[in-house]
Design a protein around this motif. Structure first.
Motif, short mmCIF file in Angstrom:
data_model
loop_
_atom_site.label_atom_id
_atom_site.label_comp_id
_atom_site.label_asym_id
_atom_site.label_seq_id
_atom_site.Cartn_x
_atom_site.Cartn_y
_atom_site.Cartn_z
N GLY A 80 -15.50 -10.71 -6.17
CA GLY A 80 -14.52 -11.58 -5.51
C GLY A 80 -13.81 -10.93 -4.36
N ILE A 81 -14.47 -9.97 -3.70
CA ILE A 81 -13.86 -9.25 -2.58
C ILE A 81 -14.27 -9.91 -1.27
CG2 ILE A 81 -13.71 -7.04 -1.38
CD1 ILE A 81 -12.41 -6.97 -4.09
N ILE A 90 -11.92 1.22 -9.15
CA ILE A 90 -12.94 2.23 -9.42
C ILE A 90 -14.23 1.59 -9.91
CG2 ILE A 90 -12.12 2.60 -11.77
CD1 ILE A 90 -13.57 5.24 -9.35
N GLU A 91 -14.12 0.47 -10.62
CA GLU A 91 -15.32 -0.19 -11.14
C GLU A 91 -16.23 -0.66 -10.01
OE1 GLU A 91 -16.59 -4.07 -13.87
OE2 GLU A 91 -14.49 -3.39 -13.82
N LEU A 92 -15.64 -1.21 -8.96
CA LEU A 92 -16.41 -1.66 -7.80
C LEU A 92 -17.08 -0.47 -7.11
CD1 LEU A 92 -17.35 -3.62 -5.61
CD2 LEU A 92 -15.10 -3.38 -4.53
N LEU A 93 -16.34 0.59 -6.89
CA LEU A 93 -16.89 1.77 -6.23
C LEU A 93 -18.05 2.36 -7.04
CD1 LEU A 93 -13.60 3.52 -5.04
CD2 LEU A 93 -15.12 2.05 -3.72
N THR A 94 -17.90 2.39 -8.35
CA THR A 94 -18.95 2.91 -9.23
C THR A 94 -20.21 2.06 -9.13
OG1 THR A 94 -17.30 3.80 -10.76
CG2 THR A 94 -19.54 3.51 -11.60
N GLU A 95 -20.03 0.75 -9.06
CA GLU A 95 -21.18 -0.14 -8.97
C GLU A 95 -21.89 0.03 -7.63
OE1 GLU A 95 -22.23 -4.85 -9.74
OE2 GLU A 95 -20.32 -3.99 -10.45
N ALA A 127 -11.77 -0.27 14.40
CA ALA A 127 -10.32 -0.27 14.24
C ALA A 127 -9.97 -0.82 12.86
CB ALA A 127 -9.66 -1.10 15.33
N ARG A 128 -8.95 -0.22 12.24
CA ARG A 128 -8.53 -0.69 10.92
C ARG A 128 -7.97 -2.10 11.05
NH1 ARG A 128 -8.16 3.92 7.40
NH2 ARG A 128 -7.64 2.45 5.74
N GLY A 129 -8.45 -3.00 10.14
CA GLY A 129 -8.02 -4.38 10.28
C GLY A 129 -7.81 -5.10 8.96
N ALA A 130 -7.66 -4.37 7.86
CA ALA A 130 -7.46 -5.04 6.57
C ALA A 130 -6.78 -4.06 5.61
CB ALA A 130 -8.79 -5.52 6.01
N ARG A 131 -6.63 -4.51 4.38
CA ARG A 131 -5.89 -3.73 3.38
C ARG A 131 -6.62 -2.46 2.99
NH1 ARG A 131 -3.72 -6.17 -2.44
NH2 ARG A 131 -2.75 -4.23 -3.19
N ASN A 172 -31.11 7.64 7.92
CA ASN A 172 -29.80 7.38 7.33
C ASN A 172 -29.08 6.22 8.01
OD1 ASN A 172 -30.12 9.62 5.58
ND2 ASN A 172 -29.40 11.00 7.19
N ALA A 173 -28.20 5.58 7.26
CA ALA A 173 -27.37 4.49 7.79
C ALA A 173 -25.95 4.66 7.27
CB ALA A 173 -27.93 3.13 7.39
N TYR A 174 -25.02 3.96 7.91
CA TYR A 174 -23.61 4.10 7.54
C TYR A 174 -22.92 2.77 7.75
CZ TYR A 174 -18.92 6.18 7.38
OH TYR A 174 -17.62 6.50 7.05
N ASN A 175 -22.00 2.45 6.83
CA ASN A 175 -21.29 1.18 6.86
C ASN A 175 -19.78 1.39 6.72
OD1 ASN A 175 -23.70 -0.90 6.33
ND2 ASN A 175 -23.98 0.87 4.99
N LEU A 176 -19.04 0.70 7.56
CA LEU A 176 -17.60 0.58 7.40
C LEU A 176 -17.30 -0.86 7.00
CD1 LEU A 176 -16.25 2.52 10.52
CD2 LEU A 176 -16.27 3.29 8.14
N VAL A 177 -16.62 -1.03 5.88
CA VAL A 177 -16.34 -2.37 5.37
C VAL A 177 -14.84 -2.49 5.11
CG1 VAL A 177 -16.91 -4.12 3.66
CG2 VAL A 177 -18.61 -2.37 4.25
N ASP A 178 -14.17 -3.30 5.89
CA ASP A 178 -12.75 -3.56 5.66
C ASP A 178 -12.61 -4.83 4.83
OD1 ASP A 178 -12.09 -1.38 7.13
OD2 ASP A 178 -11.21 -2.46 8.82
N VAL A 179 -11.81 -4.75 3.75
CA VAL A 179 -11.65 -5.88 2.84
C VAL A 179 -10.18 -6.22 2.67
CG1 VAL A 179 -13.79 -5.32 1.63
CG2 VAL A 179 -11.62 -4.38 0.79
N ASP A 180 -9.93 -7.47 2.31
CA ASP A 180 -8.55 -7.95 2.19
C ASP A 180 -7.92 -7.64 0.84
OD1 ASP A 180 -8.53 -9.09 4.75
OD2 ASP A 180 -9.51 -10.92 4.02
N ASP A 181 -8.74 -7.16 -0.10
CA ASP A 181 -8.25 -7.01 -1.47
C ASP A 181 -8.15 -5.54 -1.87
OD1 ASP A 181 -8.55 -9.99 -2.26
OD2 ASP A 181 -10.52 -9.45 -1.42
N GLU A 182 -7.46 -5.31 -2.96
CA GLU A 182 -7.41 -3.96 -3.53
C GLU A 182 -8.76 -3.65 -4.17
OE1 GLU A 182 -4.81 -1.37 -6.80
OE2 GLU A 182 -4.17 -3.38 -6.17
N VAL A 183 -9.22 -2.43 -3.99
CA VAL A 183 -10.53 -2.02 -4.49
C VAL A 183 -10.35 -1.09 -5.68
CG1 VAL A 183 -12.67 -0.80 -3.93
CG2 VAL A 183 -11.58 -2.26 -2.22
#
Length: 385
Positions: free
Chosen positions: A340-341, A367-372, A311-315, A354-365
């Motif tokens: 700092g996320i 492009i630099e983070l996604l690229t890394e 369930a969606r639980g963060a920003r 294969n594996a899969y991850n759902l990560v809900d975070v409190d901060d704005e994400v």
């Protein structure tokens, strides 16, 4: 707006599950975020990088290059069980057609002329005397969504049913009638059955599942029914059994040019899921699954990635598909920490390689983070939803 490319005619009931204010059915594959397909062969197609999901409106995925798409992080969905009732009814019809010699009887009547028709029928009808299903034994190979329904329906007709499936799910076990006998191996099932129905996927381990060794143990005059996949039954064993009578009937949804005229063969033009209800069920099921993945990153009924729902639980929500190898979660969380996320909640699951991850975070994400994250060795795809 999400863009969907259809490679076959997909039931309007399915497409209606994709609201027009958020989804557009496009003509060009290069524009698509996801593909919906029924039987079209996707092996020669090069998917653009924009495509992140393929939904098969049916159970089998032999027409989709699953291994290739897995390496690209493309999630492949199917609709297991959506056509189960349609296939079950066709198996029951096949048993009745075989047991009562209806195929031959219909051919006989269609060849009659008006002259002395009644006298001819009375004189010849004894040629088509058959058997009742009640009391006969049905062997069901594969007790998934379809096999369980076939087994239960046969029990309701008064048949003795023996089943075999070494990989049966808990859900399947709950649904299966307690009267179904569990075979310890295929030879036990083959030797005990008057009818044998196959309901397994075509894999290396199931190709030629019924072969010359199986032919040596079956009851003489057995009826084989293949509504699973072409290749499950070895063609040489099939021909041998048909010609010497050990196979009394072969009913198949996969016609072969060298067998369609054989007097013991009843071939159908791939009708297993060809009902209006099944087509609608498959389309609705796969459309719902693709939509939930595109909008929320959730996965249900994927053939190449694990079922993952949260369930969606963060920003913000980050979805990461990766190879199933050690320290992947550690590397993902390390990158988030460096930026700092804060992780509000996380779900990880694996399926084979294969594996899969759902990560809900409190901060704005950004492009630099996604690229890394995409640069981590073993990561197949990363997206923000």
């Amino acid at each position: 707006m999400y863009k969907i490319k259809t490679l076959n005619n997909i039931s309007a009931s399915g497409l209606s599950r994709l609201p027009s204010e958020r989804y557009e059915i496009v003509d060009e594959l290069e524009q698509a975020d996801a593909v919906l397909v029924r039987s079209a062969d996707m092996h020669p197609i090069e998917l653009p990088k924009s495509v992140i999901a393929v939904g098969r409106a049916g159970a089998g995925t032999n027409n989709i290059p699953v291994a290739k798409l897995s390496k690209q992080g493309v999630v492949v969905f199917n609709a297991p069980g959506a056509n189960a009732n349609a296939v079950k009814e066709l198996v029951l019809a096949s048993m009745l057609i075989s047991a009562r010699n209806l195929h031959d009887a219909l051919s006989f009547v269609s060849g009659l002329t008006a002259d002395h028709m009644e006298e001819t029928i009375e004189a010849q009808k004894k040629r088509f005397v058959g058997n009742e299903l009640s009391g006969r034994t049905l062997g069901v190979v594969g007790l998934g969504a379809i096999g369980v329904r076939v087994a239960n329906a046969a029990r309701a007709l008064g048949m003795r049913v023996i089943g075999f499936d070494p990989h049966m799910t808990v859900e399947g076990a709950w649904a299966l009638s307690s009267d179904v006998i569990k075979a310890s191996g295929l030879n036990e099932l083959f030797a005990s059955s008057d009818f044998i129905s196959f309901h397994v996927p075509l894999l290396e381990g199931t190709r030629g599942l019924f072969n010359t060794a199986a032919l040596s143990v079956v009851k003489s005059g057995v009826t084989l029914m293949n509504f699973s996949r072409d290749g499950i039954i070895d063609p040489e064993a099939l021909k041998q059994g048909l010609n010497d009578g050990r196979i009394g009937r072969y009913v198949s949804d996969f016609p072969k040019a060298d067998l369609i005229k054989h007097p013991r063969v009843i071939a159908l033009p791939h009708l297993g899921a060809s009902t209006h209800e099944a087509e609608e069920n498959c389309a609705v099921m796969v459309a719902d699954q693709v939509r939930d993945y595109l909008e929320n990153g959730n996965i249900a009924n994927s053939v190449n990635f694990p079922s993952t729902r949260m369930a969606r639980g963060a920003r913000s929500r980050i979805c990461v598909a990766n190879l199933n190898k050690p320290n992947m979660i550690g590397q993902l969380t390390h990158v988030l920490g460096v930026h700092g996320i804060n992780i509000a909640q996380m779900h990880n699951a694996s399926k084979g390689e294969n594996a899969y991850n759902l990560v809900d975070v409190d901060d704005e994400v950004g492009i630099e983070l996604l690229t890394e994250l995409r640069g981590i060795d073993g990561v197949l795809s990363v997206r923000l939803v």
